[in-house]
Design a protein around this motif. Structure first.
Motif, short mmCIF file in Angstrom:
data_model
loop_
_atom_site.label_atom_id
_atom_site.label_comp_id
_atom_site.label_asym_id
_atom_site.label_seq_id
_atom_site.Cartn_x
_atom_site.Cartn_y
_atom_site.Cartn_z
N ALA A 88 0.54 -0.83 -0.02
CA ALA A 88 0.53 0.31 -0.17
C ALA A 88 1.10 1.39 -0.28
O ALA A 88 0.87 1.84 -1.05
CB ALA A 88 -0.98 -0.36 1.17
N GLN A 89 2.43 1.29 1.36
CA GLN A 89 2.65 2.45 0.91
C GLN A 89 3.66 2.95 -0.12
O GLN A 89 3.63 3.84 -0.80
CB GLN A 89 3.58 1.98 2.28
CG GLN A 89 5.33 3.71 2.59
CD GLN A 89 3.99 4.75 2.36
OE1 GLN A 89 3.56 5.35 2.94
NE2 GLN A 89 4.71 5.98 2.71
N GLU A 90 3.83 1.34 -0.74
CA GLU A 90 4.60 1.78 -2.40
C GLU A 90 3.40 2.56 -3.16
O GLU A 90 3.82 2.92 -4.54
CB GLU A 90 5.11 0.16 -2.89
CG GLU A 90 6.31 -0.40 -2.01
CD GLU A 90 6.39 -1.80 -2.34
OE1 GLU A 90 5.23 -2.82 -3.37
OE2 GLU A 90 7.30 -2.36 -2.19
N ILE A 91 2.29 2.13 -3.76
CA ILE A 91 1.18 2.72 -4.63
C ILE A 91 1.03 3.45 -4.18
O ILE A 91 1.35 4.29 -5.19
CB ILE A 91 0.10 1.64 -4.10
CG1 ILE A 91 0.74 0.00 -4.24
CG2 ILE A 91 -0.92 1.74 -5.33
CD1 ILE A 91 1.44 -0.47 -5.95
N ARG A 92 0.73 4.15 -2.72
CA ARG A 92 0.79 5.64 -2.85
C ARG A 92 1.63 6.71 -3.15
O ARG A 92 1.64 7.34 -2.99
CB ARG A 92 0.51 5.28 -0.95
CG ARG A 92 -0.30 6.81 -0.20
CD ARG A 92 -0.31 6.93 0.53
NE ARG A 92 1.07 7.52 1.11
CZ ARG A 92 1.75 8.25 1.69
NH1 ARG A 92 1.69 9.45 0.67
NH2 ARG A 92 3.35 7.80 1.97
N GLN A 93 2.96 5.95 -2.89
CA GLN A 93 4.43 6.84 -3.35
C GLN A 93 5.15 6.46 -5.07
O GLN A 93 5.42 7.67 -5.07
CB GLN A 93 5.65 6.41 -2.32
CG GLN A 93 4.78 6.94 -0.80
CD GLN A 93 5.82 6.91 -0.60
OE1 GLN A 93 6.84 5.85 -0.18
NE2 GLN A 93 6.40 7.36 1.51
N SER A 94 4.11 5.62 -5.15
CA SER A 94 4.79 5.65 -6.12
C SER A 94 4.33 7.20 -7.85
O SER A 94 3.40 7.23 -7.45
CB SER A 94 3.51 3.85 -7.04
OG SER A 94 4.22 4.54 -8.81
N ASP A 95 5.52 7.22 -8.78
CA ASP A 95 5.88 7.96 -9.72
C ASP A 95 4.45 7.16 -11.22
O ASP A 95 3.92 7.67 -11.65
CB ASP A 95 5.90 8.42 -9.93
CG ASP A 95 7.09 9.49 -8.97
OD1 ASP A 95 6.34 9.96 -8.15
OD2 ASP A 95 8.15 9.54 -9.34
N ASN A 96 3.69 5.99 -11.25
CA ASN A 96 3.50 5.50 -11.64
C ASN A 96 1.58 6.50 -12.04
O ASN A 96 0.94 6.16 -10.99
CB ASN A 96 2.87 4.68 -11.71
CG ASN A 96 2.15 3.24 -12.63
OD1 ASN A 96 1.46 3.93 -13.36
ND2 ASN A 96 2.74 1.73 -12.50
N PRO A 97 1.30 6.93 -12.88
CA PRO A 97 -0.06 7.26 -13.31
C PRO A 97 -1.45 6.97 -13.20
O PRO A 97 -2.07 6.69 -12.14
CB PRO A 97 -0.17 8.16 -14.78
CG PRO A 97 1.01 7.99 -15.39
CD PRO A 97 2.08 6.91 -13.82
#
Length: 120
Positions: A88-97
């Protein structure tokens, strides 16, 4: 800080401890009545999470909200957070649109689940 944020998001989804209401902010979405029980991947992940608050009614309610607010692929990603909270943290901080768009939908889902599933 990361754990606090992640814990907060998971608690919003699982604990669902807010008051319900229907207003413009919810775009007519009736949050005063919990939806009927639903089964699916979010409910299964919720039940398997081992959290004290998890029960069939709560997890079924959260699933019903997920069915209304999240696409199938969104539900898969949200369900994965129960077994891999760091994701969840990885997704929240991702730059992937795509991740950014998912996170916007997920935040709305978490808020509605909190409002809708109160006290279950």
């Amino acid at each position: 800080m990361t754990r606090i944020l992640l814990g907060t998001m998971l608690c919003l989804t699982l604990a669902a401890c807010g008051g319900g209401r229907s207003d413009n902010r919810n775009k007519g979405y009736n949050t005063t009545v919990a939806p009927a029980f639903a089964a699916g991947q979010v409910a299964r992940a919720c039940m398997a999470s081992g959290r004290k608050a998890a029960n069939v009614q709560l997890c079924g309610c959260v699933q019903a909200v997920a069915d209304r607010d999240l696409r199938g692929s969104d539900q898969s990603m949200a369900a994965s957070f129960f077994s891999d909270p760091h994701r969840a943290q990885e997704i929240r901080q991702s730059d992937n649109p795509r991740h950014e768009e998912f996170w916007k939908r997920y935040k709305i889902f978490a808020e509605r689940a909190e409002q809708t599933c109160t006290g279950l």
